[in-house]
Design a protein around this motif. Structure first.
Motif, short mmCIF file in Angstrom:
data_model
loop_
_atom_site.label_atom_id
_atom_site.label_comp_id
_atom_site.label_asym_id
_atom_site.label_seq_id
_atom_site.Cartn_x
_atom_site.Cartn_y
_atom_site.Cartn_z
N LEU A 199 47.18 -20.08 50.58
CA LEU A 199 46.52 -19.72 51.83
C LEU A 199 47.55 -19.50 52.92
N SER A 200 47.24 -18.62 53.85
CA SER A 200 48.13 -18.37 54.98
C SER A 200 47.30 -18.34 56.26
N VAL A 201 47.97 -18.16 57.37
CA VAL A 201 47.28 -18.15 58.66
C VAL A 201 46.17 -17.10 58.69
N LYS A 202 46.32 -16.04 57.95
CA LYS A 202 45.31 -14.98 57.94
C LYS A 202 44.01 -15.43 57.26
N ASP A 203 44.09 -16.52 56.49
CA ASP A 203 42.89 -17.04 55.82
C ASP A 203 42.17 -18.08 56.66
N PHE A 204 42.78 -18.53 57.76
CA PHE A 204 42.22 -19.63 58.53
C PHE A 204 41.23 -19.13 59.58
N ARG A 205 40.45 -20.04 60.07
CA ARG A 205 39.49 -19.73 61.13
C ARG A 205 39.49 -20.86 62.15
N LEU A 206 38.93 -20.58 63.32
CA LEU A 206 38.77 -21.59 64.35
C LEU A 206 37.32 -22.07 64.33
N VAL A 207 37.14 -23.38 64.45
CA VAL A 207 35.82 -23.99 64.30
C VAL A 207 35.62 -25.05 65.38
N ARG A 208 34.41 -25.55 65.45
CA ARG A 208 34.10 -26.71 66.29
C ARG A 208 32.91 -27.45 65.68
N TRP A 209 32.69 -28.68 66.14
CA TRP A 209 31.53 -29.47 65.70
C TRP A 209 30.32 -29.08 66.55
N VAL A 210 29.22 -28.75 65.90
CA VAL A 210 27.95 -28.47 66.58
C VAL A 210 26.84 -29.13 65.78
N ASP A 211 26.15 -30.08 66.41
CA ASP A 211 25.03 -30.77 65.76
C ASP A 211 25.42 -31.37 64.42
N GLY A 212 26.61 -31.97 64.38
CA GLY A 212 27.05 -32.67 63.18
C GLY A 212 27.58 -31.78 62.09
N LYS A 213 27.71 -30.47 62.35
CA LYS A 213 28.26 -29.54 61.36
C LYS A 213 29.45 -28.80 61.94
N VAL A 214 30.37 -28.41 61.07
CA VAL A 214 31.51 -27.61 61.48
C VAL A 214 31.11 -26.14 61.39
N VAL A 215 31.18 -25.44 62.53
CA VAL A 215 30.77 -24.03 62.57
C VAL A 215 31.91 -23.18 63.12
N SER A 216 31.95 -21.92 62.72
CA SER A 216 33.00 -21.02 63.16
C SER A 216 32.84 -20.68 64.64
N VAL A 217 33.97 -20.60 65.33
CA VAL A 217 34.00 -20.10 66.70
C VAL A 217 34.07 -18.57 66.61
N ASP A 218 33.14 -17.92 67.29
CA ASP A 218 33.08 -16.46 67.20
C ASP A 218 32.99 -15.87 68.61
N ASP A 219 33.87 -16.34 69.49
CA ASP A 219 33.82 -15.86 70.88
C ASP A 219 34.68 -14.60 71.05
N GLU A 220 34.74 -14.12 72.27
CA GLU A 220 35.47 -12.88 72.55
C GLU A 220 36.97 -13.04 72.32
N ILE A 221 37.48 -14.25 72.51
CA ILE A 221 38.92 -14.47 72.31
C ILE A 221 39.26 -14.37 70.83
N VAL A 222 38.45 -15.00 69.99
CA VAL A 222 38.68 -14.91 68.55
C VAL A 222 38.61 -13.46 68.09
N LYS A 223 37.64 -12.74 68.59
CA LYS A 223 37.48 -11.33 68.19
C LYS A 223 38.67 -10.48 68.62
N ALA A 224 39.35 -10.89 69.70
CA ALA A 224 40.46 -10.10 70.23
C ALA A 224 41.78 -10.37 69.52
N ILE A 225 41.87 -11.48 68.77
CA ILE A 225 43.12 -11.82 68.09
C ILE A 225 43.39 -10.81 66.98
N THR A 226 44.61 -10.29 66.96
CA THR A 226 45.02 -9.31 65.95
C THR A 226 46.10 -9.92 65.05
N PRO A 227 46.38 -9.32 63.90
CA PRO A 227 47.47 -9.84 63.04
C PRO A 227 48.79 -9.96 63.79
N ALA A 228 49.04 -9.08 64.76
CA ALA A 228 50.29 -9.14 65.51
C ALA A 228 50.38 -10.40 66.38
#
Length: 396
Positions: free
Chosen positions: A363-392
């Motif tokens: 696995l590499s950084v390209k396989d990872f995701r950003l998450v947070r705890w919501v209602d006792g579960k780990v869920v993906s963060v899908d905000d505008e900042i995450v969407k703007a991140i590019t491989p560069a």
């Protein structure tokens, strides 16, 4: 050893029974991890559950090379001497064909030389220290591989988010004084520099501290609007409580240590939501992931940390694929097959040539995701900042 947690006792009892019933011609995969003693024990319990499920699926489909796959587990109780003793027993007495490492990098680093010398293909499904796969790169063949999230790769994703999240360009770091925390702080400094960011503050605290108000007030005074925290799960929770105490809530980023249940328990659900951290998978990131999670929950009743289970599950599938490709369980042949593995289907992803002679990280950084705890579960963060991140943006 007395086990106060019924789930831990059940898992360990099942593992020992599997070991006792294993036949001489079974394919044995050793599992050597803390499952009872430290704050990371939940990671070990979860990884064992994932490894066992992978073995069960392989066996239901006819095994590997026509043989049954058995996971032979040992608890290292968070102590390097015990981890070394376990490894010697698994290699010399149980005659394991491969090994899965534990959750504590220090423990795993203490016994890697045994696996390397005895030519036992080994995969780390949890421990993240860079040196785990790097120690033997200059003396090939290297028998140590990983299906986990290397610390520096995690920080590359955190830094990419921080660079885009900070509105004033003021990013701060706070880390505990353990080797884990200080290496993370060092990596964060280096990677932020690649983004032309010099942290406005770099604070530290003791691993047993519960009030970081003094350090956080300094960070607040620096004007930082984004904070990178590198510490173990309970310490991260106390950082969040200290932020609440001083009424300061910058964008707060951290490593996957926050996947551990102590973070959620100590911080509480509302504060836990405010921490963004790294993971390789979530329970509902795909249909296959949800199916595995549901299966593990149905079988064991509770799964402390699903990510670790998924990574151990994939580790066993990769070992099995390498043995099939090599048409052998011989350590040298399996090691060579892992470095030249064409494809293996896991739950995190389908692995196409996951390893090479120079790269033992599946696995590499390209396989990872950003998450947070919501209602006792780990869920993906899908905000505008995450969407703007590019491989560069993913600078290493």
């Amino acid at each position: 050893m007395k086990h106060n947690n019924p789930l831990k006792a059940l898992v360990l009892t099942a593992a020992l029974l599997a070991s006792a019933s294993a036949l001489a011609d079974d394919i044995k995969i050793g599992f050597n991890s803390d499952m009872s003693a430290t704050g990371s024990a939940d990671f070990g319990i979860s990884a064992l559950a994932g490894a066992r499920q992978a073995a069960d699926e392989l066996n239901a489909a006819g095994g590997v090379l026509g043989k049954k796959v058995v996971i032979v587990a040992r608890d290292d109780v968070g102590a390097p001497p015990k981890a070394i003793q376990n490894t010697n027993e698994l290699v010399d007495n149980e005659k394991v064909n491969a090994m899965l490492g534990g959750v504590n990098s220090g423990n795993m680093l203490a016994w890697l030389h045994i696996a390397q010398q005895k030519k036992i293909p080994t995969i780390s499904p949890v421990a993240t220290a860079t040196d785990i796969t790097g120690r033997y790169t200059k003396s090939p063949p290297n028998y140590i591989f990983r299906v986990s999230m290397r610390d520096r790769d995690q920080i590359a994703l955190l830094a990419a988010y921080a660079a885009r999240a900070s509105k004033n360009g003021k990013v701060a770091i706070i880390a505990d004084t353990t080797g884990y925390g200080q290496q993370g702080a060092k990596d964060a400094l280096e990677i932020l520099e690649l983004h032309n960011i010099k942290p406005v503050a770099n604070e530290k605290f003791g691993p047993k501290d519960t009030d970081m108000s003094s350090q956080l007030n300094k960070i607040k005074s620096s004007g930082a609007d984004t904070l990178i925290v590198y510490a173990l799960s309970d310490s991260n929770a106390h950082v969040m409580r200290s932020l609440e105490k001083i009424g300061y809530f910058p964008t707060t980023l951290a490593s996957w240590a926050n996947l551990s249940s102590p973070f959620l328990r100590i911080a509480g659900p509302e504060l836990a939501k405010k921490m963004i951290f790294t993971a390789s998978i979530t329970e509902d990131s795909s249909a296959d992931s949800k199916a595995l999670y549901d299966t593990l929950m149905k079988r064991d009743g509770r799964l402390p940390t699903y990510v670790m289970a998924a990574q151990a599950y994939d580790s066993v599938k990769l070992l099995a694929a390498a043995m099939e490709q090599a048409k052998s369980t011989d350590g040298e042949k399996v090691q060579a097959a892992l470095e030249n593995l064409q494809q293996a289907k896991g739950v995190i992803k389908t692995y196409n040539k996951p390893f090479t002679a120079d790269n033992h990280e599946a696995l590499s950084v390209k396989d990872f995701r950003l998450v947070r705890w919501v209602d006792g579960k780990v869920v993906s963060v899908d905000d505008e900042i995450v969407k703007a991140i590019t491989p560069a943006d993913l600078k290493l």
